[in-house]
Design a protein around this motif. Structure first.
Motif, mmCIF file in Angstrom:
data_model
loop_
_atom_site.group_PDB
_atom_site.id
_atom_site.type_symbol
_atom_site.label_atom_id
_atom_site.label_comp_id
_atom_site.label_asym_id
_atom_site.label_seq_id
_atom_site.Cartn_x
_atom_site.Cartn_y
_atom_site.Cartn_z
ATOM 1 N N ALA A 144 29.318 -13.359 8.060
ATOM 2 C CA ALA A 144 29.421 -12.324 9.088
ATOM 3 C C ALA A 144 28.068 -11.670 9.338
ATOM 4 C CB ALA A 144 30.443 -11.270 8.662
ATOM 5 N N ALA A 145 27.295 -11.479 8.276
ATOM 6 C CA ALA A 145 25.987 -10.840 8.428
ATOM 7 C C ALA A 145 25.015 -11.716 9.212
ATOM 8 C CB ALA A 145 25.412 -10.500 7.052
ATOM 9 N N LEU A 146 25.060 -13.018 8.987
ATOM 10 C CA LEU A 146 24.187 -13.922 9.745
ATOM 11 C C LEU A 146 24.529 -13.903 11.230
ATOM 12 C CD1 LEU A 146 23.880 -17.041 7.414
ATOM 13 C CD2 LEU A 146 22.040 -15.490 8.094
ATOM 14 N N LEU A 147 25.808 -13.867 11.547
ATOM 15 C CA LEU A 147 26.210 -13.752 12.949
ATOM 16 C C LEU A 147 25.786 -12.405 13.526
ATOM 17 C CD1 LEU A 147 29.768 -15.348 12.702
ATOM 18 C CD2 LEU A 147 27.765 -16.351 13.815
ATOM 19 N N ALA A 148 25.874 -11.350 12.704
ATOM 20 C CA ALA A 148 25.467 -10.019 13.166
ATOM 21 C C ALA A 148 23.977 -9.970 13.487
ATOM 22 C CB ALA A 148 25.819 -8.975 12.111
ATOM 23 N N GLU A 149 23.176 -10.710 12.736
ATOM 24 C CA GLU A 149 21.746 -10.748 13.051
ATOM 25 C C GLU A 149 21.529 -11.218 14.489
ATOM 26 O OE1 GLU A 149 19.588 -13.071 10.215
ATOM 27 O OE2 GLU A 149 20.355 -11.964 8.483
ATOM 28 N N LEU A 150 22.314 -12.205 14.915
ATOM 29 C CA LEU A 150 22.191 -12.721 16.280
ATOM 30 C C LEU A 150 22.788 -11.761 17.300
ATOM 31 C CD1 LEU A 150 23.083 -16.466 15.595
ATOM 32 C CD2 LEU A 150 20.816 -15.495 16.039
ATOM 33 N N VAL A 151 23.791 -10.988 16.889
ATOM 34 C CA VAL A 151 24.349 -9.971 17.785
ATOM 35 C C VAL A 151 23.328 -8.869 18.042
ATOM 36 C CG1 VAL A 151 26.057 -8.121 17.950
ATOM 37 C CG2 VAL A 151 26.776 -10.407 17.268
ATOM 38 N N TYR A 152 22.706 -8.382 16.979
ATOM 39 C CA TYR A 152 21.745 -7.285 17.132
ATOM 40 C C TYR A 152 20.454 -7.738 17.822
ATOM 41 C CZ TYR A 152 24.541 -3.959 14.472
ATOM 42 O OH TYR A 152 25.545 -3.100 14.063
ATOM 43 N N SER A 153 20.132 -9.025 17.727
ATOM 44 C CA SER A 153 18.953 -9.538 18.429
ATOM 45 C C SER A 153 19.278 -9.972 19.860
ATOM 46 C CB SER A 153 18.348 -10.724 17.662
ATOM 47 O OG SER A 153 19.246 -11.824 17.640
ATOM 48 N N ARG A 154 20.557 -9.756 20.249
ATOM 49 C CA ARG A 154 21.051 -10.061 21.601
ATOM 50 C C ARG A 154 21.034 -11.562 21.905
ATOM 51 N NH1 ARG A 154 21.333 -5.219 20.530
ATOM 52 N NH2 ARG A 154 21.482 -3.549 22.081
ATOM 53 N N HIS A 155 21.170 -12.388 20.882
ATOM 54 C CA HIS A 155 21.344 -13.818 21.093
ATOM 55 C C HIS A 155 22.826 -14.186 21.186
ATOM 56 C CE1 HIS A 155 17.183 -13.920 19.517
ATOM 57 N NE2 HIS A 155 17.076 -14.983 20.278
ATOM 58 N N LEU A 156 23.679 -13.257 20.785
ATOM 59 C CA LEU A 156 25.101 -13.534 20.673
ATOM 60 C C LEU A 156 25.887 -12.292 21.075
ATOM 61 C CD1 LEU A 156 27.184 -15.659 19.559
ATOM 62 C CD2 LEU A 156 26.945 -14.532 17.339
ATOM 63 N N TRP A 157 27.025 -12.514 21.723
ATOM 64 C CA TRP A 157 27.917 -11.415 22.084
ATOM 65 C C TRP A 157 29.308 -11.728 21.538
ATOM 66 C CZ3 TRP A 157 26.998 -6.680 23.509
ATOM 67 C CH2 TRP A 157 28.053 -5.887 24.005
ATOM 68 N N VAL A 158 29.979 -10.706 21.035
ATOM 69 C CA VAL A 158 31.316 -10.887 20.485
ATOM 70 C C VAL A 158 32.260 -9.891 21.153
ATOM 71 C CG1 VAL A 158 32.746 -10.908 18.411
ATOM 72 C CG2 VAL A 158 30.348 -11.623 18.270
ATOM 73 N N GLN A 159 33.374 -10.401 21.659
ATOM 74 C CA GLN A 159 34.366 -9.541 22.312
ATOM 75 C C GLN A 159 35.727 -10.223 22.257
ATOM 76 O OE1 GLN A 159 33.471 -8.585 26.397
ATOM 77 N NE2 GLN A 159 34.846 -6.836 26.412
ATOM 78 N N GLY A 160 36.739 -9.451 21.890
ATOM 79 C CA GLY A 160 38.088 -9.993 21.846
ATOM 80 C C GLY A 160 38.257 -11.146 20.879
ATOM 81 N N GLY A 161 37.496 -11.124 19.771
ATOM 82 C CA GLY A 161 37.600 -12.178 18.783
ATOM 83 C C GLY A 161 36.908 -13.472 19.158
ATOM 84 N N ARG A 162 36.164 -13.466 20.278
ATOM 85 C CA ARG A 162 35.458 -14.648 20.747
ATOM 86 C C ARG A 162 33.970 -14.371 20.827
ATOM 87 N NH1 ARG A 162 38.869 -18.984 20.361
ATOM 88 N NH2 ARG A 162 40.989 -18.202 20.730
#
Length: 211
Positions: free
Chosen positions: A34-52
């Motif tokens: 989860a933390a590795l995915l969060a790194e990409l969320v905070y760097s704006r490489h990834l967006w998460v919404q509605g479980g997707r």
């Protein structure tokens, strides 16, 4: 240089002197996934919404591990379920994050012999003060009820999701628990979805271990 989220969670989840894990290996791996995915969320490489999750058009990350994670996501665009990816990255994430901390000088590998017939590699801190820093800073802020940065709010949520909060809050004043829970409730929504996915995956792993 700001420490990556997964690196901070790894250090939170391991003893700053011995390197021994505070969590079961599967639970630790889920938190790190989860933390590795969060790194990409905070760097704006990834967006998460509605479980997707959805990849965003950005230059590739400079960090090699973040780049690898992003490549794996991009290679399977049809797979967007967050919980699936958290479980996937739990597989070998612990070693990958430990190796990144080795490259940056926080850990060093030590070969351990078991029963004279097999060996394994464990990672131990090179400096106990540096290894304890994420723990010390978060614990101090919770004790003083100081304002938490967004990465610290996420880490607090991940501690709650994995059960690491019982170690983090041990010895703190009684009011620290309520402040901790308030902080967890303020996690940025895309990152909170990763916390929720980790919590569900950890619950499933605990039930599976008991059955």
């Amino acid at each position: 240089m700001e420490m990556a989220l997964a690196d901070q969670f790894y250090l939170l989840g391991h003893d700053d002197r011995t390197g021994r894990a505070r969590l079961a290996s599967r639970v630790c791996g889920l938190g790190l996934g989860a933390a590795l995915l969060a790194e990409l969320v905070y760097s704006r490489h990834l967006w998460v919404q509605g479980g997707r999750l959805r990849l965003l058009r950005r230059p590739v990350p400079v960090d090699a591990l973040a780049h690898t994670v992003l490549d794996q996501l991009a290679a399977q665009p049809e797979r967007t379920d967050v919980r699936t990816w958290v479980r996937f990255f739990a597989g070998n994430t612990t070693d990958l994050v430990a190796e990144r901390l080795w490259r940056t000088g926080y850990l060093r590998p030590r070969t351990m012999r078991r029963r004279l017939i097999s060996t394994s590699v464990v990672y131990v801190p090179t400096d106990t003060n540096r290894a304890a820093m994420p723990w010390a800073l978060l614990s101090m802020k919770l004790r003083c009820r100081a304002s938490l940065a967004q990465d610290e709010v996420f880490l607090a949520g991940l501690c709650a999701a994995t059960g690491l909060d019982r170690f983090l809050l041990d010895g703190l004043p009684a009011g620290s628990r309520s402040y901790f829970e308030q902080a967890v409730g303020a996690v940025w929504q895309p990152a909170y979805e990763l916390v929720a996915a980790a919590r569900t995956a950890v619950g499933d792993a605990v039930l599976a271990a008991r059955s």
